[in-house]
Design a protein around this motif. Sequence first.
Motif, PDB file in Angstrom:
ATOM      1  N   UNK A  62     -21.574  22.677  51.425  1.00  0.00           N
ATOM      2  CA  UNK A  62     -22.565  23.712  51.706  1.00  0.00           C
ATOM      3  C   UNK A  62     -21.958  25.092  51.592  1.00  0.00           C
ATOM      4  N   UNK A  63     -22.600  26.060  52.195  1.00  0.00           N
ATOM      5  CA  UNK A  63     -22.134  27.446  52.093  1.00  0.00           C
ATOM      6  C   UNK A  63     -20.779  27.620  52.769  1.00  0.00           C
ATOM      7  N   UNK A  64     -19.931  28.406  52.147  1.00  0.00           N
ATOM      8  CA  UNK A  64     -18.660  28.787  52.759  1.00  0.00           C
ATOM      9  C   UNK A  64     -18.958  29.870  53.796  1.00  0.00           C
ATOM     10  N   UNK A  65     -18.877  29.523  55.060  1.00  0.00           N
ATOM     11  CA  UNK A  65     -19.268  30.464  56.118  1.00  0.00           C
ATOM     12  C   UNK A  65     -18.295  31.632  56.240  1.00  0.00           C
ATOM     13  N   UNK A  66     -17.100  31.508  55.641  1.00  0.00           N
ATOM     14  CA  UNK A  66     -16.135  32.610  55.709  1.00  0.00           C
ATOM     15  C   UNK A  66     -16.270  33.561  54.529  1.00  0.00           C
ATOM     16  N   UNK A  67     -16.873  33.098  53.426  1.00  0.00           N
ATOM     17  CA  UNK A  67     -17.047  33.955  52.247  1.00  0.00           C
ATOM     18  C   UNK A  67     -18.293  33.512  51.487  1.00  0.00           C
ATOM     19  N   UNK A  68     -19.461  33.607  52.141  1.00  0.00           N
ATOM     20  CA  UNK A  68     -20.679  33.059  51.537  1.00  0.00           C
ATOM     21  C   UNK A  68     -21.160  33.882  50.352  1.00  0.00           C
ATOM     22  N   UNK A  69     -21.842  33.243  49.412  1.00  0.00           N
ATOM     23  CA  UNK A  69     -22.468  33.986  48.320  1.00  0.00           C
ATOM     24  C   UNK A  69     -23.724  34.688  48.814  1.00  0.00           C
ATOM     25  N   UNK A  70     -24.145  35.682  48.099  1.00  0.00           N
ATOM     26  CA  UNK A  70     -25.461  36.263  48.363  1.00  0.00           C
ATOM     27  C   UNK A  70     -26.522  35.196  48.088  1.00  0.00           C
ATOM     28  N   UNK A  71     -27.550  35.091  48.948  1.00  0.00           N
ATOM     29  CA  UNK A  71     -28.582  34.078  48.682  1.00  0.00           C
ATOM     30  C   UNK A  71     -29.169  34.173  47.275  1.00  0.00           C
ATOM     31  N   UNK A  72     -29.348  35.392  46.774  1.00  0.00           N
ATOM     32  CA  UNK A  72     -29.913  35.554  45.431  1.00  0.00           C
ATOM     33  C   UNK A  72     -28.994  34.981  44.365  1.00  0.00           C
ATOM     34  N   UNK A  73     -27.664  35.087  44.576  1.00  0.00           N
ATOM     35  CA  UNK A  73     -26.715  34.550  43.605  1.00  0.00           C
ATOM     36  C   UNK A  73     -26.759  33.029  43.603  1.00  0.00           C
ATOM     37  N   UNK A  74     -26.884  32.425  44.781  1.00  0.00           N
ATOM     38  CA  UNK A  74     -26.967  30.970  44.852  1.00  0.00           C
ATOM     39  C   UNK A  74     -28.275  30.473  44.233  1.00  0.00           C
ATOM     40  N   UNK A  75     -29.365  31.193  44.485  1.00  0.00           N
ATOM     41  CA  UNK A  75     -30.640  30.832  43.857  1.00  0.00           C
ATOM     42  C   UNK A  75     -30.520  30.912  42.336  1.00  0.00           C
ATOM     43  N   UNK A  76     -29.855  31.948  41.844  1.00  0.00           N
ATOM     44  CA  UNK A  76     -29.681  32.090  40.397  1.00  0.00           C
ATOM     45  C   UNK A  76     -28.866  30.939  39.826  1.00  0.00           C
ATOM     46  N   UNK A  77     -27.858  30.473  40.577  1.00  0.00           N
ATOM     47  CA  UNK A  77     -27.066  29.330  40.126  1.00  0.00           C
ATOM     48  C   UNK A  77     -27.932  28.078  40.045  1.00  0.00           C
TER      49      UNK A  77
END
Length: 244
Positions: A62-77
């Motif tokens: 799941x999301x890396x809680x110490x260095x998470x991506x922007x939600x928009x970047x993950x949606x784009x992926x």
Amino acid sequence: MTLAPPARDRGITTLTLDSPVNRNALSARLVGELTEALAGCAADDTVRAVVLTHTGNTFCAGADLTAPPEPAAFVALMRAVVALPKPVVARVTGHVRAGGLGLLGACDISVAGPESSFALTESRLGLAPAVISLPLLPRLDPRAATRYYLTGERFDAEEAARTGAVTMAAEDVDKALVPVLDGLRRASPQGLKASKELVTATVLKSFDSHAEDLIARSAALFASDEAREGMTAFLERRDPAWVL
């Protein structure tokens, strides 16, 4: 690098999540590297299909809680996986949590082995499976989605296949993938692209209709007091304050 160099074999390019130190969690860096690699596959006429796999005993935590991506970047992926004009096949021999299930949901075909386990743990962190719902909910059995979204329970590969979280469970993942990859190699590039457009149309409509709202909802949840407590408790390996 959090993504291993691509491997190629008779038209199949394998992309390997290779950040075992954080259980292949979705950091901003990993999301960026995977998005770039997929764009390269889309532009390469020698690539017939993509296999997405992992090192270590976790496909994606799941999301890396110490260095998470922007939600928009993950949606784009996730959208890039769904919209790629070539099939994306997930090879899973380890654990999948939270956002990792969103990545699986975006793939066209997925095979999971007996060592795999799955959980949508967001509710236990003060969050919700918001943006990953875009590719996942169109594929999941509604009753199963309700149960696992709300409880965060762990389930195995057989249950994942029964509920639509993956395509199939197999004792030997590589053996199960042989006819799948053979079928993709026998299909024409045009035929694969046109066929994929048919089966992904509903999922892409989900992105087009709901992505903006779910990105905002995800950001609001991550900024909340409960989510801060949930993520802190997770990192400190303790129960959050609300556990009864």
